[in-house]
Design a protein around this motif. Sequence first.
Motif, short mmCIF file in Angstrom:
data_model
loop_
_atom_site.label_atom_id
_atom_site.label_comp_id
_atom_site.label_asym_id
_atom_site.label_seq_id
_atom_site.Cartn_x
_atom_site.Cartn_y
_atom_site.Cartn_z
N ALA A 242 0.84 -1.19 0.00
CA ALA A 242 0.00 0.00 0.00
C ALA A 242 0.87 1.24 0.00
O ALA A 242 2.03 1.21 0.43
N VAL A 243 0.29 2.34 -0.47
CA VAL A 243 0.98 3.62 -0.57
C VAL A 243 0.10 4.71 0.05
O VAL A 243 -1.12 4.71 -0.15
N LEU A 244 0.73 5.61 0.79
CA LEU A 244 0.00 6.75 1.36
C LEU A 244 0.91 7.96 1.38
O LEU A 244 2.05 7.89 1.84
N ARG A 245 0.38 9.10 0.89
CA ARG A 245 1.08 10.38 0.98
C ARG A 245 0.36 11.27 1.99
O ARG A 245 -0.84 11.13 2.22
N ASP A 246 1.10 12.18 2.59
CA ASP A 246 0.49 13.10 3.56
C ASP A 246 -0.49 14.04 2.85
O ASP A 246 -0.52 14.11 1.62
N PRO A 247 -1.33 14.76 3.60
CA PRO A 247 -2.37 15.61 2.99
C PRO A 247 -1.84 16.73 2.10
O PRO A 247 -2.58 17.28 1.29
N VAL A 248 -0.57 17.10 2.27
CA VAL A 248 0.01 18.15 1.43
C VAL A 248 0.78 17.56 0.24
O VAL A 248 1.04 18.24 -0.74
#
Length: 296
Positions: A242-248
Amino acid sequence: MCGIVGLFIKAPELEQDLGRLLSGMLETMSDRGPDSAGFAIYGSDKADLVKLTLSHSDPAALERVAGALDAHLGYPAERTIRSNHLIVSVRRADEETARAFATAAGLRLVGAGKRMEIFKEVGLPIRVAEQFGLSGMSGTHGIGHTRMATESAVTTKGAHPFSTGRDQCLVHNGSLSNHNSVRRELTREGLSFETENDSEVAAGYLTWRMREGASLREALENSLKALDGFYTFVVGTENGFAVLRDPVSCKPAVMAETKDYVAFGSEYRALSGLPGIESAHIFEPEPAKVYAWERA
């Protein structure tokens, strides 16, 4: 700065090429992280066996401890030595006994799982990949990291991936601002940490949430509220990644998907050598959105 890569194989005929392809991706990210490198490979498994990845600065010690472990368990455990890392497969019922014996003998536990093997070391990514023979490894998926140390020392322990749960590991590009407070909370929940690296805290948070019953997707969604900072996470589990980037979306990230694979890289050039990349769906993952793929 750091560089992170990930590759999830959809087509079974490409599984034999996983290590070769991941090695090329890792090497391409060398200038983003020349201090140390590491990778996790999810390969074959056997019923009722758990793989322990163990390390020691003296490779000769690995053979001695492995032999002593066989005598301690009462049966010959399957094992592979790659440079200064030992992969030993023990019966599930003997996992805690084997862990305790190995660590008491001076070996360090790097990770554990049915399918996961983790290798990491100080040095240029290409040399780390060659040291452990990454190009010859096969499997369904893998993740990797090239580190440019900023907040902690250049050590083998401080290299990524970090694993705090069975068959689970994480690589991270970025920085967390509240990792010390989260570390204290997780310590009260019974987790322990080897390093001061904020990435280990992120891995621990996901482990804790999943132990509480959350899915990987739910744990990552919860982390958006619990972990403050700028980051990109790539997470490996027994069945997928899985991949996740921060809100910015402060850190660079690009993905490619074809009928045969899904790939992640900090920059497109990490993906440019993959087969069929010219016809892949190339996209930039959106901020604060979880992307996950699992084996059927």
